[in-house]
Design a protein around this motif. Structure first.
Motif, PDB file in Angstrom:
ATOM      1  N   ILE A 272       0.836  -1.204   0.000  1.00 43.20           N
ATOM      2  CA  ILE A 272       0.000   0.000   0.000  1.00 43.20           C
ATOM      3  C   ILE A 272       0.870   1.252   0.000  1.00 43.20           C
ATOM      4  CG2 ILE A 272      -1.690   1.335   1.335  1.00 43.20           C
ATOM      5  CD1 ILE A 272      -2.797  -1.310   2.365  1.00 43.20           C
ATOM      6  N   PHE A 273       1.858   1.267   0.883  1.00 38.80           N
ATOM      7  CA  PHE A 273       2.728   2.442   1.026  1.00 38.80           C
ATOM      8  C   PHE A 273       3.974   2.254   0.159  1.00 38.80           C
ATOM      9  CE2 PHE A 273       0.343   2.066   5.037  1.00 38.80           C
ATOM     10  CZ  PHE A 273      -0.333   3.280   4.991  1.00 38.80           C
ATOM     11  N   LYS A 274       3.977   2.947  -0.990  1.00 35.67           N
ATOM     12  CA  LYS A 274       5.069   2.851  -1.942  1.00 35.67           C
ATOM     13  C   LYS A 274       5.042   4.074  -2.850  1.00 35.67           C
ATOM     14  CE  LYS A 274       2.137   0.021  -4.946  1.00 35.67           C
ATOM     15  NZ  LYS A 274       1.967  -1.301  -5.592  1.00 35.67           N
ATOM     16  N   PRO A 275       6.156   4.414  -3.491  1.00 40.30           N
ATOM     17  CA  PRO A 275       6.184   5.580  -4.392  1.00 40.30           C
ATOM     18  C   PRO A 275       5.236   5.380  -5.574  1.00 40.30           C
ATOM     19  CG  PRO A 275       8.408   4.875  -3.834  1.00 40.30           C
ATOM     20  CD  PRO A 275       7.487   3.795  -3.358  1.00 40.30           C
ATOM     21  N   ASP A 276       4.505   6.435  -5.917  1.00 41.18           N
ATOM     22  CA  ASP A 276       3.556   6.354  -7.033  1.00 41.18           C
ATOM     23  C   ASP A 276       3.384   7.769  -7.597  1.00 41.18           C
ATOM     24  OD1 ASP A 276       1.148   6.276  -8.620  1.00 41.18           O
ATOM     25  OD2 ASP A 276       0.621   4.399  -7.621  1.00 41.18           O
ATOM     26  N   LEU A 363      -4.038   7.672   2.791  1.00 39.30           N
ATOM     27  CA  LEU A 363      -2.758   8.018   3.395  1.00 39.30           C
ATOM     28  C   LEU A 363      -1.617   7.791   2.413  1.00 39.30           C
ATOM     29  CD1 LEU A 363      -2.835   6.729   7.091  1.00 39.30           C
ATOM     30  CD2 LEU A 363      -2.330   9.052   6.329  1.00 39.30           C
ATOM     31  N   ALA A 364      -1.717   6.714   1.622  1.00 32.14           N
ATOM     32  CA  ALA A 364      -0.688   6.446   0.619  1.00 32.14           C
ATOM     33  C   ALA A 364      -0.612   7.600  -0.382  1.00 32.14           C
ATOM     34  CB  ALA A 364      -0.980   5.129  -0.095  1.00 32.14           C
ATOM     35  N   MET A 365      -1.764   8.138  -0.784  1.00 32.95           N
ATOM     36  CA  MET A 365      -1.792   9.287  -1.679  1.00 32.95           C
ATOM     37  C   MET A 365      -1.192  10.512  -0.995  1.00 32.95           C
ATOM     38  SD  MET A 365      -5.074  11.210  -3.436  1.00 32.95           S
ATOM     39  CE  MET A 365      -5.461   9.888  -4.602  1.00 32.95           C
ATOM     40  N   PHE A 366      -1.507  10.680   0.282  1.00 34.40           N
ATOM     41  CA  PHE A 366      -0.988  11.796   1.076  1.00 34.40           C
ATOM     42  C   PHE A 366       0.533  11.774   1.113  1.00 34.40           C
ATOM     43  CE2 PHE A 366       0.796  12.444   5.368  1.00 34.40           C
ATOM     44  CZ  PHE A 366       0.643  13.815   5.517  1.00 34.40           C
ATOM     45  N   TYR A 367       1.125  10.616   1.465  1.00 37.86           N
ATOM     46  CA  TYR A 367       2.582  10.522   1.543  1.00 37.86           C
ATOM     47  C   TYR A 367       3.233  10.811   0.194  1.00 37.86           C
ATOM     48  CZ  TYR A 367       2.174   8.374   6.187  1.00 37.86           C
ATOM     49  OH  TYR A 367       1.915   8.144   7.512  1.00 37.86           O
ATOM     50  N   ASN A 368       2.628  10.312  -0.879  1.00 38.70           N
ATOM     51  CA  ASN A 368       3.193  10.551  -2.204  1.00 38.70           C
ATOM     52  C   ASN A 368       3.095  12.018  -2.604  1.00 38.70           C
ATOM     53  OD1 ASN A 368       4.144   8.102  -3.962  1.00 38.70           O
ATOM     54  ND2 ASN A 368       2.471   7.316  -2.696  1.00 38.70           N
ATOM     55  N   LEU A 387       6.119   7.434  10.629  1.00 43.80           N
ATOM     56  CA  LEU A 387       7.493   7.584  10.164  1.00 43.80           C
ATOM     57  C   LEU A 387       7.864   6.465   9.200  1.00 43.80           C
ATOM     58  CD1 LEU A 387       9.310   8.565  13.493  1.00 43.80           C
ATOM     59  CD2 LEU A 387       8.958  10.044  11.514  1.00 43.80           C
ATOM     60  N   LEU A 388       7.443   5.252   9.536  1.00 39.76           N
ATOM     61  CA  LEU A 388       7.780   4.094   8.715  1.00 39.76           C
ATOM     62  C   LEU A 388       7.012   4.118   7.399  1.00 39.76           C
ATOM     63  CD1 LEU A 388       7.728   1.370  11.522  1.00 39.76           C
ATOM     64  CD2 LEU A 388       9.488   3.054  10.969  1.00 39.76           C
ATOM     65  N   GLU A 389       5.746   4.533   7.447  1.00 42.67           N
ATOM     66  CA  GLU A 389       4.944   4.638   6.223  1.00 42.67           C
ATOM     67  C   GLU A 389       5.557   5.656   5.259  1.00 42.67           C
ATOM     68  OE1 GLU A 389       0.732   3.555   8.526  1.00 42.67           O
ATOM     69  OE2 GLU A 389       1.224   5.620   7.986  1.00 42.67           O
ATOM     70  N   ALA A 390       6.002   6.778   5.821  1.00 43.07           N
ATOM     71  CA  ALA A 390       6.609   7.816   4.984  1.00 43.07           C
ATOM     72  C   ALA A 390       7.903   7.324   4.341  1.00 43.07           C
ATOM     73  CB  ALA A 390       6.874   9.075   5.810  1.00 43.07           C
ATOM     74  N   THR A 391       8.728   6.610   5.107  1.00 43.37           N
ATOM     75  CA  THR A 391      10.014   6.164   4.559  1.00 43.37           C
ATOM     76  C   THR A 391       9.826   5.159   3.428  1.00 43.37           C
ATOM     77  OG1 THR A 391      10.262   4.428   6.247  1.00 43.37           O
ATOM     78  CG2 THR A 391      11.252   6.570   6.712  1.00 43.37           C
ATOM     79  N   VAL A 392       8.904   4.197   3.581  1.00 44.34           N
ATOM     80  CA  VAL A 392       8.737   3.211   2.499  1.00 44.34           C
ATOM     81  C   VAL A 392       8.056   3.838   1.291  1.00 44.34           C
ATOM     82  CG1 VAL A 392       8.767   1.210   4.038  1.00 44.34           C
ATOM     83  CG2 VAL A 392       6.583   2.293   3.463  1.00 44.34           C
ATOM     84  N   CYS A 393       7.438   5.013   1.467  1.00 43.53           N
ATOM     85  CA  CYS A 393       6.914   5.767   0.325  1.00 43.53           C
ATOM     86  C   CYS A 393       7.996   6.617  -0.330  1.00 43.53           C
ATOM     87  CB  CYS A 393       5.755   6.668   0.760  1.00 43.53           C
ATOM     88  SG  CYS A 393       4.183   5.791   0.997  1.00 43.53           S
ATOM     89  N   GLY A 394       9.204   6.572   0.224  1.00 37.85           N
ATOM     90  CA  GLY A 394      10.317   7.306  -0.379  1.00 37.85           C
ATOM     91  C   GLY A 394      10.415   8.753   0.040  1.00 37.85           C
ATOM     92  N   LYS A 395       9.929   9.055   1.241  1.00 34.73           N
ATOM     93  CA  LYS A 395       9.988  10.439   1.722  1.00 34.73           C
ATOM     94  C   LYS A 395      10.992  10.584   2.858  1.00 34.73           C
ATOM     95  CE  LYS A 395       6.862  11.501  -1.173  1.00 34.73           C
ATOM     96  NZ  LYS A 395       7.184  12.314  -2.355  1.00 34.73           N
ATOM     97  N   PRO A 396      11.810  11.654   2.815  1.00 41.10           N
ATOM     98  CA  PRO A 396      12.653  11.946   3.968  1.00 41.10           C
ATOM     99  C   PRO A 396      11.757  12.407   5.115  1.00 41.10           C
ATOM    100  CG  PRO A 396      12.758  13.748   2.400  1.00 41.10           C
ATOM    101  CD  PRO A 396      11.945  12.659   1.749  1.00 41.10           C
ATOM    102  N   VAL A 397      12.246  12.295   6.332  1.00 48.46           N
ATOM    103  CA  VAL A 397      11.432  12.656   7.486  1.00 48.46           C
ATOM    104  C   VAL A 397      12.146  13.668   8.366  1.00 48.46           C
ATOM    105  CG1 VAL A 397      10.164  10.471   7.508  1.00 48.46           C
ATOM    106  CG2 VAL A 397      12.278  10.668   8.813  1.00 48.46           C
TER     107      VAL A 397
END
Length: 504
Positions: A272-276, A363-368, A387-397
């Motif tokens: 679910i949580f991944k770059p898109d 949330l996945a759309m939000f992080y991307n 924090l973990l959801e953001a990182t696997v979506c490819g976002k710095p924190v």
């Protein structure tokens, strides 16, 4: 009552002060240790053990089990597992402990294990349904305080245990109280926050207290709670710490033997949580955020309450907006969640977007859609899933400089930013991020890629699930020693036996 007791016992006050001092020393020493050891611990796949190809005793393994690679083949043995959790997640209202329970036990059920969940009924909504036939729920009414009724769930447990005994029992925190758990040798408890860690949070809460607020006596009460935990924690057979720092505290401060403390970091669903890129474009279009090389989009998610750091975030943004018009014009702040600080954020201007609580797909759309994720929490406990959801979506924190965070998540400047839980430090971090973005947007994106690669290595649901599965197999087999080999194979780890990596 506690206040009167401490006021009549000076020695007790000194003891409280000593514990607070000890807490500060522990946090500082852990930060120092993690800073100089992370370059080895977290950049290599435990080179010494893996290269020697020697068997590792998992029960005394000192690091997070997430660093090990367990086979993706079907489990060698299917277990009957009892799970005690105070509350099962209800849609988008789940806290960290509930999200951990949902993510972990769905993975184990999909792996074929038989799960029996002992939890409370929901008073406000219908209980979620799942198609998995090996996932069983045993519901009971919560107590007036919202906890599991121990007498009721214990009877439910005994009924299920009397037919085919459970191979292993897992309690999320004190879902099953120690008075019931102390005679169960095949039990593991997961800690998502302990009182000793919370002392740091209490100090911060007192520091950010406004002059018109009354002084809290939480520190004295927390010290008593630490003493209580040190006394009853050993009643649980095995302990799972969800951060490296918590594992260190359980061993050194709570004095639990090393072979009974196991560090397994939290994991999230990277399906679910991944770059898109499409989700990124859809998100920005939906909320009118211009795709510009100069605009910076900050994101926050979770409960919008005081202990999550929103008072200092609000004040930091307010001050920056007033003193720097360029920052105000070029920065968007998107907030996912609800709570009393939501309306206050809206008053800061049109570039503050408060979205309310979001489902996982939202949330996945939000992080991307954001450029960097900010977590200004004042709680020094556990390992925040956002924090973990953001990182696997490819976002710095950007996150508060607490030992659990710097010891397990933001372990270097290559993947994000940290700050002290003060307005001044947070402002400095925000200005730094803004300046870095204006100077070299690619550098921010590179931090996100470094964070993602580390997240895929350590923070996926399958990585977490594989570690728990192996721990449960080990615990279950301790009383069922392999008679053919004369030893317990599940508690021994051979790198050559675990070639496949689950999350690849």
């Amino acid at each position: 009552m506690v206040k009167d007791q401490s006021s009549n016992m000076p020695s007790f006050r000194y003891f409280c002060s000593f514990l607070v001092f000890l807490s500060a020393i522990s946090s500082v020493s852990f930060l120092y240790w993690s800073h100089y050891s992370n370059s080895f611990w977290f950049s290599q796949e435990d080179t010494t053990e893996l290269q020697q190809n020697e068997a590792i005793n998992l029960l005394s393994y000192p690091k997070a089990w997430n660093h090990l690679s367990f086979s993706s083949n079907p489990p060698p043995k299917l277990l009957k597992i009892a799970v005690f959790v105070k509350k099962w997640p209800q849609r988008n209202q789940a806290g960290g402990l509930e999200r951990h329970a949902l993510t972990l036990h769905l993975v184990l059920a999909k792996r074929g294990h038989e799960l029996h969940i002992f939890t409370t009924t929901s008073l406000n909504s219908s209980f979620p349904k799942y198609s998995l036939t090996n996932l069983h729920f045993h519901l009971s009414k919560p107590t007036a305080a919202g906890y599991l009724d121990q007498a009721v769930v214990w009877k439910q447990f005994q009924n299920q245990n009397s037919t085919i005994p459970f191979d292993v029992i897992h309690t999320e925190s004190v879902g099953l109280l120690y008075t019931r758990a102390r005679n169960l040798t095949n039990l593991a408890v997961s800690w998502h926050g302990i009182a000793y860690e919370a002392i740091h949070s209490d100090i911060i809460q007192e520091l950010v207290r406004s002059p018109d607020e009354s002084r809290s006596y939480a520190l004295t009460e927390r010290t008593i709670r630490v003493v209580e935990e040190v006394k009853f924690f050993p009643s649980y057979a095995h302990h799972v710490a969800t951060s490296d720092h918590a594992g260190d505290v359980l061993k050194r401060i709570y004095m639990i033997p090393d072979e009974r403390v196991h560090v397994i970091l939290n994991g999230v669903d990277n399906g679910i949580f991944k770059p898109d890129l499409k989700l990124r474009k859809d998100f920005r279009k939906k909320f009118g955020i211009a795709e510009s090389s100069t605009s910076l989009v900050l994101g926050m998610a979770g409960r919008l309450v005081k202990d999550k750091g929103h008072p200092i975030m609000f004040e930091a943004l307010r001050q920056i907006f007033e003193e720097n018009a360029t920052f105000w014009k070029s920065v968007y702040v998107v907030v996912a969640g609800d709570g009393p600080w939501g309306d206050r954020y809206k008053n800061l201007g049109s570039n503050l977007l408060v979205l309310g609580p979001l489902e996982q797909s939202q949330l996945a759309m939000f992080y991307n859609g954001i450029d960097i994720f900010v977590n200004p929490t004042l709680r020094a406990q556990g390992l925040d899933h956002t924090l973990l959801e953001a990182t696997v979506c490819g976002k710095p924190v950007m996150a508060t400089r607490f030992a659990s965070i710097t010891g397990s998540v933001v372990v270097s400047h290559e993947m994000g930013y940290t700050f002290s839980p003060t307005v001044a430090s947070l402002k400095e971090a925000l200005y730094t991020v803004w300046g870095d973005h204006r100077k070299d947007r690619g550098a921010i994106e590179q931090k996100g890629e470094v964070a993602r690669q580390r997240g895929l290595k350590l923070f996926t649901a399958m990585k977490m699930g594989a570690a728990y599965e192996r721990l449960f197999l080990c615990i279950a087999s301790q009383s069922q020693v392999d008679k053919k080999n004369g030893r317990d194979d599940y508690c021994r780890y051979l790198p050559s036996d675990n070639i496949a990596i689950l999350d690849q």
